[in-house]
Design an enzyme around this catalytic site. Sequence first.
Site, PDB file in Angstrom:
ATOM      1  N   GLU A  38      31.087  -1.986 -30.323  1.00 44.02           N
ATOM      2  CA  GLU A  38      30.738  -0.615 -30.215  1.00 44.02           C
ATOM      3  C   GLU A  38      32.355  -0.174 -29.579  1.00 44.02           C
ATOM      4  OE1 GLU A  38      27.180  -0.390 -28.177  1.00 44.02           O
ATOM      5  OE2 GLU A  38      25.904   0.131 -30.025  1.00 44.02           O
TER       6      GLU A  38
ATOM      7  N   GLU B 186      21.933  -2.626 -35.172  1.00 42.74           N
ATOM      8  CA  GLU B 186      20.997  -2.447 -33.993  1.00 42.74           C
ATOM      9  C   GLU B 186      20.046  -1.276 -34.112  1.00 42.74           C
ATOM     10  OE1 GLU B 186      23.126  -1.619 -30.305  1.00 42.74           O
ATOM     11  OE2 GLU B 186      24.026  -3.713 -30.169  1.00 42.74           O
TER      12      GLU B 186
END
Length: 612
Positions: free
Chosen positions: A205, A285
């Site tokens: 991320e 995710e």
Amino acid sequence: MVVVVVSTFQFVPYRGPAERPARMGLPALALLLVAGVLLTQASPPARSFQLDYEKDCFRKDGAPFRYISGSIHYARVPRPAWRDRLLKMYMSGLSAVQVYIPWNYHEPLPGVYDFAGDRDVEAFLDLTAELGLLVILRPGPYICAEWEMGGLPAWLLWKPDIILRSSDPAYLAAVDSWLHVLLPKIKPRLYQYGGNIISVQVENEYGSYYACDYEYLQHLLGSFRALLGSEVLLFTTDSTQAEELRCGTLQGLYATIDFGPGSNITESFGAQRQVEPKGPLVNSEYYTGWLDYWGEVHASTSSAQVAQGLEDMLQMGANVNMYMFHGGTNFAYWSGADFKDQYKPVTTSYDYDAPLSEAGDPTEKLFAIRTVISKFQPLPVGPMPPATPKYSYGRVALKKYADLLSVLDVLCPSGAIQSQFPLTFEAIKQAHGFVLYRTQLPWDVPDPTTLGSPPHSICDRGYVMLQQGMLGNISLGSSLLSNWLIYPLAIDTAIKQGWPHAAQPQSSNGGTAGPAFYTGTFETPGIAWDTFVKFPGWSKGQLWINGFNLGRYWPSRGPQQTLFVPSSVLHVDRPNNITVLELEGASPAPFLLFLDKPLFNRTLNHSTMATK
């Protein structure tokens, strides 16, 4: 005046390719050649895991492939429980597991590596292969803020001006040194070389990080390619925000996204298509729940909502990894923190309201997910393994062993560091735990006087003691206090060596306030089962059983009221030693209560922000 500060840095088994004999006689060589001729005529295609941009899918050994995966972190699960958790994931219908590798878990000091016991990542990966699970590997170097310092070692901060997660040469040199140790262990386990690792994530991320440093990502891409080869599938994961996808993606790394069950699936995958117009849809995710923060309510997400979102994505042909499938526990000091408009420290429990509970028990959510998976692919034959047995060991009385200030000779055997002004954890090379700072007030203070400090001078939780009186959280005054004695406390080292149970009893003033150690023992009735410990009348501190650091407790803040005690920590044939470091004060007759179920859902209302 003494200050105690809690560190809160935030930010059939596979054995590898078959060995070839070094020497062999001519008959053996002839047999191999004959076998080689026979195999050549009907040999299967080379193992491969690739992107198909025409059919918008993955291809495994040339055939279209879609994975349904779940996250598990070996660092949050005791090694004796690895097989149980992975088997339950396999029996849930998962084809893969997604795994973080925390750098700071394996390199506690520069050039000092630990891959033994609970840190044996190779043994964990071999076990996934034995159980028939593929692996999506996330080796960082940064992994996630919810783990101590995002998985980055604290010793990186020994260089005060280092810029983490950037192309800073000092940072890249440390990263490269680590990758040259780690990735050679990974390479033979890649799918192309006979292993079960189908893809490897680079960073994590990164688009949410302020630096937006493409040189850094380019450097990582080059390092991963050099050490893992040209065929491994490398990817990134970011949120669906356009700015984060802009900063977190790079040509040569397949871009995937993450989002939870409350999101608009079409719009979310539309964000992926903005950066990857072709190729498989991937949610790396998909949030089955959420983590807990100290001082907030226990997070939960409905099973029906999670199951419906999963079914909708699978109906679209998407690849999905469920984060988390089994959350586990942030033992010792490994819990991290998020910063979302305010500092949000993570609890010891990482239950995550996941399909497998913190203790590894199948939940209603797991069976709802399993039902969805059965609509798209066959489930393994056989029953789901049951929940691990739990035991309520009951009430265990404790006694105050000593005030922290009275055992500094044990906890800091090398003696205090003298400094004109307080030094940071980094300056004294202490990664986490506790440090005590002591100075003499330069004058008597007959009237109330404010102690103050510049903003952000105290970034951890601190306590002030004046003649042993507890005053609360500290700040230093406008008149600089100097001539400090600094005690880096090696509490875990002492407890692992048997202290204080193997030491002589201390005479202790039971009414004295301030940090203190308490001890007790209990025996199991011939069995060692998982249990949960509750802290009636306690405030905040740390718990060890048989030398194992079970983590932080803070029942007055909540929501977590119990700590998980895995059975592997307990003794059957001798007493179990309990050590508690209570930072704020316990009841006059302290005791712990061992239960057969966890308590997560109590939070006191506080107007001030929590700190770890």
